[in-house]
Design an enzyme around this catalytic site. Structure first.
Site, PDB file in Angstrom:
ATOM      1  N   CYS A  61       0.821  -1.364   0.040  1.00  0.00           N
ATOM      2  CA  CYS A  61      -0.045   0.142  -0.113  1.00  0.00           C
ATOM      3  C   CYS A  61       0.836   1.248   0.064  1.00  0.00           C
ATOM      4  O   CYS A  61       2.136   1.407   0.015  1.00  0.00           O
ATOM      5  CB  CYS A  61      -0.682  -0.063   1.034  1.00  0.00           C
ATOM      6  SG  CYS A  61      -0.885  -1.567   2.050  1.00  0.00           S
ATOM      7  N   ASN A 100       1.712  -0.871   5.742  1.00  0.00           N
ATOM      8  CA  ASN A 100       2.014  -1.230   4.292  1.00  0.00           C
ATOM      9  C   ASN A 100       3.168  -2.126   4.377  1.00  0.00           C
ATOM     10  O   ASN A 100       4.097  -1.969   5.077  1.00  0.00           O
ATOM     11  CB  ASN A 100       2.635   0.085   3.666  1.00  0.00           C
ATOM     12  CG  ASN A 100       3.496  -0.120   2.402  1.00  0.00           C
ATOM     13  OD1 ASN A 100       3.338  -1.093   1.755  1.00  0.00           O
ATOM     14  ND2 ASN A 100       4.352   0.710   2.075  1.00  0.00           N
ATOM     15  N   GLY A 101       2.760  -3.599   3.888  1.00  0.00           N
ATOM     16  CA  GLY A 101       3.723  -4.438   3.918  1.00  0.00           C
ATOM     17  C   GLY A 101       3.234  -5.893   4.121  1.00  0.00           C
ATOM     18  O   GLY A 101       2.034  -5.943   3.387  1.00  0.00           O
ATOM     19  N   MET A 112      22.167 -28.230 -12.571  1.00  0.00           N
ATOM     20  CA  MET A 112      21.278 -29.134 -13.519  1.00  0.00           C
ATOM     21  C   MET A 112      19.890 -29.362 -13.015  1.00  0.00           C
ATOM     22  O   MET A 112      19.304 -30.412 -13.437  1.00  0.00           O
ATOM     23  CB  MET A 112      21.996 -30.168 -14.032  1.00  0.00           C
ATOM     24  CG  MET A 112      23.140 -30.128 -15.208  1.00  0.00           C
ATOM     25  SD  MET A 112      22.379 -28.769 -16.375  1.00  0.00           S
ATOM     26  CE  MET A 112      20.856 -29.317 -17.016  1.00  0.00           C
ATOM     27  N   GLU A 118      20.841 -13.409 -17.077  1.00  0.00           N
ATOM     28  CA  GLU A 118      21.277 -12.385 -16.681  1.00  0.00           C
ATOM     29  C   GLU A 118      22.545 -12.146 -16.846  1.00  0.00           C
ATOM     30  O   GLU A 118      23.600 -13.341 -16.636  1.00  0.00           O
ATOM     31  CB  GLU A 118      20.987 -12.105 -15.398  1.00  0.00           C
ATOM     32  CG  GLU A 118      21.414 -13.340 -14.442  1.00  0.00           C
ATOM     33  CD  GLU A 118      21.553 -13.180 -12.768  1.00  0.00           C
ATOM     34  OE1 GLU A 118      21.872 -11.912 -12.388  1.00  0.00           O
ATOM     35  OE2 GLU A 118      21.128 -13.998 -12.038  1.00  0.00           O
ATOM     36  N   LYS A 130      16.183 -22.655  -7.605  1.00  0.00           N
ATOM     37  CA  LYS A 130      16.571 -22.127  -6.414  1.00  0.00           C
ATOM     38  C   LYS A 130      15.637 -20.803  -6.109  1.00  0.00           C
ATOM     39  O   LYS A 130      16.266 -20.020  -6.044  1.00  0.00           O
ATOM     40  CB  LYS A 130      18.080 -21.733  -6.348  1.00  0.00           C
ATOM     41  CG  LYS A 130      18.640 -21.017  -7.820  1.00  0.00           C
ATOM     42  CD  LYS A 130      20.186 -20.952  -7.526  1.00  0.00           C
ATOM     43  CE  LYS A 130      20.476 -20.273  -8.868  1.00  0.00           C
ATOM     44  NZ  LYS A 130      22.099 -20.298  -8.957  1.00  0.00           N
TER      45      LYS A 130
END
Length: 1622
Positions: free
Chosen positions: A106, A337-338, A584, A1004, A1072
């Site tokens: 919020c 808020n959270g 993997m 990335e 992960k």
């Protein structure tokens, strides 16, 4: 100055004491404070005002969310079906499903007048500020219903008295009258009934009902969904006759409300009654409304008679399916808020407390105010009711929040030294109330005090300011109100764990430490702790084995150890002190589908944070985390006394044998050992369940007899064949749940003494289901045996292995377990083990209802599974191995981790890859059909193997089905980074996907611009442009269509973003989830380092997805930023399947994403801890189903393309995913196999034998793949899809997407159980309104009209960009203008690249800039801001210059004020930044080349920096330079407090002695003074010789021998030293 954090729930607090000492904040003779915290960004449909406009017209925004809900909140405190007053009702355990469906974030703030002067202006300001935070709210499917907004103020008596006079009622007696704001049933008869119950209850309690006032509302402005559920809203006025003090009146009202809720709970209309507030001090007006609609809906708020000295306002962004009227905020005390991550544990513990809570103030009526929590309400509502209970029981508001949401006080340099009494307070309460943990900004008020606090991590923005007319403001963003800057006397921000409180009666403002000191000095906490709290003293490890070798082996066999567990897991931990790494992904069957026996732990998957809250970074931000846990009875928290501290404190939950012994000898704990074996002499059936029931009764009896410590033990001198051990997790869970339900759980702690626990996941399971500590006796014995074995001794003697002593081996094992536990906690965003204990942060795959209800009550188990008897048989199959004659003399290898013949089946196995290589290299259809046959005959491996297709149509000829070329357009490859895999593999995959028209993914790590142009120089399959590839054709391009933006921001430059077709935000990775990535140093070659702007050979760690994706609103902001720089690219968000993902995906769709990708837990990875690969995330079949259906129910499915990946290998997988609702399909590992990977599973070592996943030149030369192989593979898969469609009688994929009715369970018998339930996957809630093709072909979502468009339309600016000219411009800016300059930067980057622009755009902005101001700047953009800004200033800049200064003649001192927000310069790759003022947390995080000067920062400055230079001319927070592997920092330390704040793990700290370094520092400060007029900077330059020795230089190892850092560097031509600049 900093403020202190609270936790979810808006309500009002009581504080009686007022301090005589005026605070620093209140020192100016008058001042107004405003505190505003904000959460979410939503699509704004607004019109941009013209720049000539003088008045600030606030732009309109829209938001809403589809609602099916009714007010089920009123139940939240009602007791149960019975409404009898005894209320010894059996507590109900919190259910994860209920919790997951309610998530929110919020924008919040408060305004308070320090002279306690009422005015209508404060109400108007609050509504204005609310409108300016509309972008932090959610928009639903009808774009009209808001997720909720509201205000809390003091009671407007003038307004009510004027109404009373009109009604002929006498004026109200303010002191004794209370007002209830009530949501009532819409139906008239039910309304009368509800009123009757309310009135009767008040009468019985002796209160007089003075009248009912229907609240005047304008229903026409409410959105469609909100109107469906809109209640009848009325106010009730009651007079308290008996009570005199405010506290007593409020307490009586609290009891009345609880009694009414209880009476209502048994009525049909019970769920439609809800009290927004019932108080003599405050009132709450709220609803499911957009911000700007609140004031229009409630006409009271527009009346001049509505006056208040303060207002708290709140705008909700709910990610959940159906926002409800009662869940709008503020709550009764708090605006929050959270996200509370530990909510399930908090609810269970609150419920366990119910029987022990007593306080004299309730005069024996405690039973009438239960229960204290409601799993059906939101986390905010529950935190609110916990705070309300403490406050009504006599605590001050500040104290209640310090108990519920403590700061990270351990290792806090200033707190421990200056305010030890505050640390004592936290220590005292730590063992009594588990922290409500998670990112949170809380505003609170009880009508007398107004305050705000921030969680221990500081993961929500909170800014405050004060004006000369004595008003204080707190807000999530600056700029939400037009301000005369000359009247502002102070500006600041709340830091992690800080609090600010305004005492309205005395007009004082108390800042953080003053608030806390007052609370902490209220009782002698320090003395009580010293006298009663006992620490467990460490005991040495044993120095020899206890059992003979064959006895050890028999125990290991009986308890289910395999040779992999011992060699790969336990021995690695003992020798290295860390968890083993592997690669993997996890391609073995789920435990329930496997034909091999599994330990019970393998049926559990760890849950993890994604989007609605951030994971924590245990590596770099471990200072907020702790594994301490208290053992012993937790007494009544409502009373304060020395006996409450009588507990034993453990530094971690891992005990060795000696430490367990000393606990067993502690007389005050009265420990009781309960053996956990079940007897099968009378047969297996029923035996396990019977034993568990007996065990629970024994535990019950022990606790009633005063035992405070139950030790569940499976230790026995001799193992007996007919008495197998109960799986310890089952025993712990059963006892924990039994004690909760009988109200005894607070009286004792549970410790497990077990052989069956050796991996981090197993420790986490035991703690998560209730154990406070574990003694892993067999794992420790295994460590000792390993160290004493001849093999180990010889390896150490020959130097093949570092030498460790036998004690050291066990210490290493425990160290590895502890760091693994921190990692697991941090994945869920939880910082304290004491909060994780009993929080059940797991989901279950494969256990049936009877087991879950007894031992794991409240956890999600969607597919059902084993019964008790089936579980008993599985346990027994291990146990018998210890007793059979022919048992091998060594442990069996089950092949769970590494593939081996005869071991567990692996999806990616050598035979499969051989068949695939043959098919694609020979381009042979018959070979491909052999591959298909191999897959069809495999053992059941994944959930989709249990399904088959059925059709309602006759087959059609394949010729009628859509062609393969159109099916392959839906295919994508996985996000594999260049670095994890070799350049050859990466480019071959990209070329193949571009030939097909599918999409490859950069992963990335950036991308080499040479790959963006089509090849024109190919001869015989070779091109000089990409000389290392074979099999090329003219017209090929090696660009990745999807370019990834991950938490490390490696290689993310403006040009990279501007050249993408799609941008993917990586929130989590299947292998992960909840963790960052890692590229080992030996894989960082010079080429990789260049692309990533880092140093060769230095390992690169990408943090958990954390820095600008703290929450759903921050993710929405990042999506906005990416749409801003590249309006043509769709933005996708990558999530991992887990329970609750549907809720998260709804939030992401509202946040304006174009694509949502769901990954399964079986995705691959280059390197990851084994426990993460094996034990986190869920199957994509469940994640996809939940996401698709939740989006449809929410009316959001048409907004997003759904893409799914994880273990895809064939057309069957594609078709199954399509039937479950997916539009596009991702292939990861199999694409690597098709280009040559042989599944050696050594990616993490850089030794890949075929050069697929290695950066070594000689191995890369062996790379066998050509793009054509992959093209062949995908065409075969598409043909397989066509064949199946023809079989089913459908012409195109569009026709079957979402058609779960075409699937049915296969008739197949599993080895372990016949009780699997697939109904969830097969359920159907309808189809999207558009076809999949229409969804895929829709336009990119837009940011709506933005300031940049206005600037780009300016002929002077467009001319300057086109013809590289120099121009000057001045522009006004407001906080709703987000990501300003980003789109201009995108236009320049697309045209000129990152460095080619020779013109200059000198633009000056005036005002309060919105989030992400000046993001992605390129060279030639010189941006100046006169005013202030919010979070993410200068995100990702690559060049240019950014200057931020306050307006002239401010009422405050610029260098003391916070002028920019958190996480500035995130991932910057160039440019210069000068800020006159302070910055927030995480300044320059992951900066790789920018230079910056700032006058003060918050915590975690220079985190993960890999290059560039940062100068700080003022104070910094804790944890400076954590993870800083490159670049330099210069920090001024005038009062010698810097050293304890630096994270010394990597950098060394020295004075600035090198002349080149001194010049660099001085030149930057001179530039800073010239550009900002900084008075601090010019004072330093005037007294240079005095100040220079006060600077520290922070130097990472990679910079130690640079001329700037090294004093005796050869000065070659020192005259020409130039500053590095971008």
């Amino acid at each position: 100055m900093a403020l202190q954090s609270v936790s979810p729930i808006p309500h009002l607090l009581h504080s009686s004491s007022s301090s005589p000492k005026p605070s620093i904040l209140a020192s100016s003779n008058n001042g107004r404070y405003f505190i505003d915290f904000v959460g979410l960004h939503c699509k704004s449909k607004r019109t941009r005002r013209k720049f000539t406009a003088t008045s600030r017209t606030f732009s309109r925004f829209v938001s809403s969310s589809k609602v099916k809900a009714v007010l089920d909140l009123a139940r939240n405190n009602s007791a149960s079906e019975e409404s009898d007053s005894r209320s010894d009702l059996r507590p109900k355990v919190a259910n994860l499903d209920d919790i997951l469906s309610e998530r929110g974030a919020c924008g919040v703030g408060f305004i308070a007048n320090l002279e306690n002067k009422e005015s209508h202006g404060i109400i108007q300001d609050a509504l204005t500020a609310l409108g300016c935070m509309e972008h932090r709210g959610g928009c639903g499917a009808d774009n009209d219903s808001g997720d909720g907004s509201g205000v809390m103020t003091s009671i407007p008596w003038d307004l009510f008295n004027s109404w009373a006079n009109e009604q002929g009622i006498a004026s109200f007696d303010k002191l004794h009258t209370a007002v209830g704001m009530i949501f009532l049933p819409k139906d008239d008869d039910l309304l009368k009934e509800a009123k009757r119950v309310i009135v009767n209850t008040f009468r019985q309690e002796g209160l007089e009902v003075l009248g009912w006032r229907p609240v005047p509302v304008n229903a026409s402005i409410v959105g469609y969904y909100a109107r469906e559920t809109m209640p009848n809203i009325q106010q009730v006025f009651v007079k308290a006759v008996k009570e005199e003090t405010v506290e007593d009146i409020e307490r009586e009202l609290y009891i009345c409300r609880k009694l009414i809720e209880r009476a209502a709970s048994s009525e049909t209309w019970g769920s439609e009654l809800y009290f927004c507030s019932l108080s003599n001090q405050t009132i709450v007006y709220k609803g499911m409304l957009r911000s700007e609609a609140l004031g229009l809906f409630y006409s009271d708020l527009q009346s001049d008679l509505y006056k208040s000295p303060f207002a708290i306002y709140h705008r909700r962004y709910s990610t959940n399916t159906s926002p409800r009227w009662p869940l709008a905020q503020p709550m009764r005390f708090l605006g929050h808020n959270g996200e509370i991550n530990t909510i399930q544990g908090n609810l269970n513990w609150m419920q366990s407390r119910e029987s022990s809570l007593k306080s004299s103030v309730w005069r024996g009526r405690e039973n009438e105010i239960r229960p204290f929590g409601n799993p059906k309400a939101s986390d905010s509502a529950n935190l609110d009711s916990a705070a309300e209970l403490l406050i009504r029981s006599g605590r001050t508001a500040e104290e209640a929040l310090m108990i519920l949401v403590p700061e990270a006080y351990k290792n806090h340099p200033t707190l421990m030294i200056k305010y030890p009494e505050v640390a004592d307070f936290y220590d005292y309460y730590k063992g009594q109330m588990e922290a409500w943990d998670g990112p949170a900004l809380l505003l609170f008020s009880d009508g007398k005090t107004v305050g705000a606090c921030l969680d221990r991590n500081g993961l929500r923005p909170a800014r405050y300011w004060r004006t000369s007319d004595n008003v204080v403001y707190v807000a999530s963003e600056v700029g939400v109100l037009p301000m005369d800057e000359s009247k502002v006397t102070m500006k600041g921000r709340l830091g992690p764990g800080m609090m600010i409180a305004v005492d309205l009666t005395s007009g004082q403002v108390y800042e953080n430490t003053e608030v806390k000191k007052r609370v902490a000095l209220s009782s002698p906490f320090g003395k009580w702790i010293k006298e009663n709290l006992r620490s467990l003293k460490p005991v040495n490890f044993l120095s020899g084995t206890v059992m003979e070798n064959d006895a050890i082996l028999r125990h290991q066999q009986a308890f289910g150890y395999s040779s992999e567990d011992v060699q790969l897991v336990i021995e690695t931990m003992a020798s290295q002190g860390k968890e083993p790494t592997f690669c993997m992904g996890d391609d073995i069957p789920l435990a329930i589908l496997s034909q091999k026996p599994h330990m019970l732990y393998d049926y559990f998957k760890q849950r993890f944070a994604q989007v609605t809250n951030p994971a924590i970074d245990p590596l770099r931000e471990g200072l907020v985390m702790s594994l301490e846990i208290n053992i012993g009875k937790r007494r009544n928290i409502l009373e304060v006394g020395p006996e409450n501290a009588s507990q034993v404190i453990l530094s971690s939950p891992v005990l060795n044998e000696g430490e367990l012994e000393s606990l067993l000898n502690d007389p005050s704990l009265k420990p009781q050992v309960l053996p956990t074996f079940f007897d099968i002499r009378k047969g297996v059936d029923g035996s396990l369940e019977k034993t568990l029931n007996k065990l629970c009764e024994a535990a019950d009896e022990a606790v009633r007899n005063g035992s405070q410590l139950l030790v569940l033990s499976d230790r026995s001198d001799v193992l007996e064949a007919t008495r197998p051990a109960v799986p310890i997790l089952l025993a712990v869970g059963a006892v924990h749940q039994h004690l909760i339900q009988n109200g005894l759980r607070m009286s004792a702690s549970i410790v497990a003494d077990t052989a069956q626990c050796f991996s981090t996941h197993q420790f986490a399971c035991l703690v998560g289901f209730g154990a406070s500590a574990i003694c892993p006796y067999l794992a420790l014995e295994t460590c000792r045996q390993w160290r004493l074995s001849n093999k180990t001794v010889n390896l150490m003697r020959n130097g093949k292995m570092p030498t460790v002593t036998i004690e050291q081996a066990q210490k290493n094992f425990c160290k590895a377990v502890k760091s693994g536990l921190l990692k697991i906690l941090s994945k869920m965003g939880i910082s304290l083990l004491s909060s994780y204990c009993g929080a059940q942060i797991f989901e279950i795959y494969g256990l049936g209802k009877e087991i879950v209800d007894l031992s794991f009550c409240g956890s999600v188990s969607k597919i059902g599974g084993l019964t008790f008897d089936e579980l008993a048989r599985e346990t027994l199959s291990f146990w018998v191995k210890a007793f059979s004659e022919d048992t091998a003399k060594r442990l069996e290898n089950f092949g769970f981790i590494q593939f081996r013949a005869g071991g567990e089946y692996h999806g990616n196995n050598p035979e499969m890859s051989k068949l695939l290589h043959k098919a694609v290299r020979q381009k042979s259809e018959s070979a491909f059909s052999v591959y298909q046959q191999h897959l069809a005959n495999r053992p059941v491996n994944v959930l989709r193997d249990l399904l088959e297709f059925k059709s309602d149509r006759a087959p059609i000829p394949v010729g009628k089905v859509e062609p393969a070329v159109s099916i392959v357009l839906r295919f994508c490859t996985g996000g594999m980074s260049l670095g994890a895999i070799s350049r050859e593999t990466h480019e071959a995959i990209a070329v193949a996907m571009n030939r097909l028209g599918g999409k490859s993914n950069s992963g990335e790590g950036g991308e080499d611009p040479i790959r963006w142009r089509p090849l024109t120089d190919v001869i015989d399959g070779y091109s000089p442009t990409l000389p290392h590839l074979k099999g090329l054709q003219n017209g090929d391009t090696a660009t990745s269509a999807i370019k990834q933006v991950a938490s490390g921001r490696f290689g993310v430059t403006p040009t990279f973003l501007a050249n993408a077709d799609q941008l993917e935000i990586k929130i989590a990775q299947g292998a992960k989830p909840g963790e960052g990535g890692q590229l080992p140093g030996k894989k960082v070659s010079a080429y990789i380092a260049r692309l990533r702007n880092s140093k060769p050979g230095v390992p690169l760690i990408s943090p958990p997805p954390h820095h600008d994706i703290y929450s759903i609103e921050d993710l929405a902001q990042l999506i906005f930023d990416l749409h801003q720089i590249n309006p043509k690219a769709k933005v996708s968000v990558k999530l991992v399947a887990e329970a609750g993902i549907g809720t998260v995906a709804s939030g992401v769709a509202k946040g304006n994403a174009d694509v949502i990708q769901i990954s399964g837990h079986d995705g691959g990875t280059g390197a990851s801890p084994i426990s993460s690969i094996k034990h986190a995330g869920g199957p994509w079949e469940l994640g996809l189903t939940e996401t698709h259906q939740t989006l449809i129910e929410n009316g959001l499915r048409e907004r997003v393309i759904l893409r799914v990946d994880g273990g895809f290998k064939s057309g069957v997988d594609v078709l199954t995913a399509a039937a479950m609702g997916a539009d596009e399909y991702g292939f990861g590992s199999v694409a690597m196999i098709a280009t040559g990977c042989v599944m050696a599973r050594i990616c993490h070592t850089n030794n890949c034998p075929v050069g697929v996943a290695s950066q070594r030149e000689e191995l890369r030369a062996r790379f066998p793949g050509v793009p054509g192989d992959l093209v062949n593979f995908f065409l075969y898969v598409a043909e397989e899809v066509r064949g199946m469609l023809a079989q089913l009688g459908y012409e195109k994929l569009d026709d079957i997407i979402g058609r779960t009715d075409l699937l049915r369970p296969r008739d197949i018998s599993l080895m372990k159980t016949q009780h699997l339930d697939l109904s969830y996957i097969l359920s159907n809630v309808g189809l999207p309104k558009w076809s999949s093709t229409e969804i895929r072909n829709q336009d990119v979502h837009t940011n709506g009209p933005v300031l940049d468009d206005v600037l780009l339309a300016d002929p002077e600016i467009s001319d300057a960009i086109d013809n590289e000219k120099v121009i000057q411009k001045n522009v006004n800016i407001y906080n709703v203008d987000r990501a300003a300059c980003g789109r201009i930067a995108g236009v320049i980057a697309k045209k000129y690249g990152d460095t080619g622009f020779a013109g200059q755009l000198n633009i000056t902005f005036i005002g309060s800039a919105g989030q992400s101001f000046a993001c992605f700047l390129t060279p030639g953009m010189n941006i100046r801001l006169i005013g202030e800004s919010n979070d993410y200033v200068g995100k990702g800049i690559a060049g240019g210059e950014l200057v931020v200064v306050p307006v002239d003649n401010t009422g405050f001192c610029p260098e003391d004020a916070t002028i920019v927000g958190n996480t500035c310069l995130y991932g910057a790759t160039g440019g210069q930044v000068f800020v006159r003022g302070k910055a927030g947390e995480r300044f320059a995080v992951r900066n790789s080349l920018a230079e910056a000067v700032v006058e003060g920062t918050g915590d975690h400055c220079c985190e993960y920096m890999t290059g560039g230079c940062v100068v700080v001319l003022g104070k910094v927070g804790r944890n400076v330079a954590a993870g800083m592997t490159g670049g330099l920092a210069y920090i001024l330390d005038e009062d010698n407090t810097l050293l304890p704040k630096v994270n010394k793990e990597i950098v060394k700290i020295q004075r600035v002695t090198a002349t080149v370094g001194q010049m660099q520092l001085k030149n930057l400060i001179e530039a800073h003074v010239e550009k900002t007029g900084s008075s601090k900077g010019s004072a330093i330059l005037k007294e240079w010789d005095t100040y220079l020795p006060l600077f520290w230089q922070l130097v990472p190892p990679s910079e130690e021998d640079t001329p700037e850092a090294c004093a005796d560097y050869e000065e070659t031509g020192a005259g020409q030293v130039t500053l590095q600049s971008a």
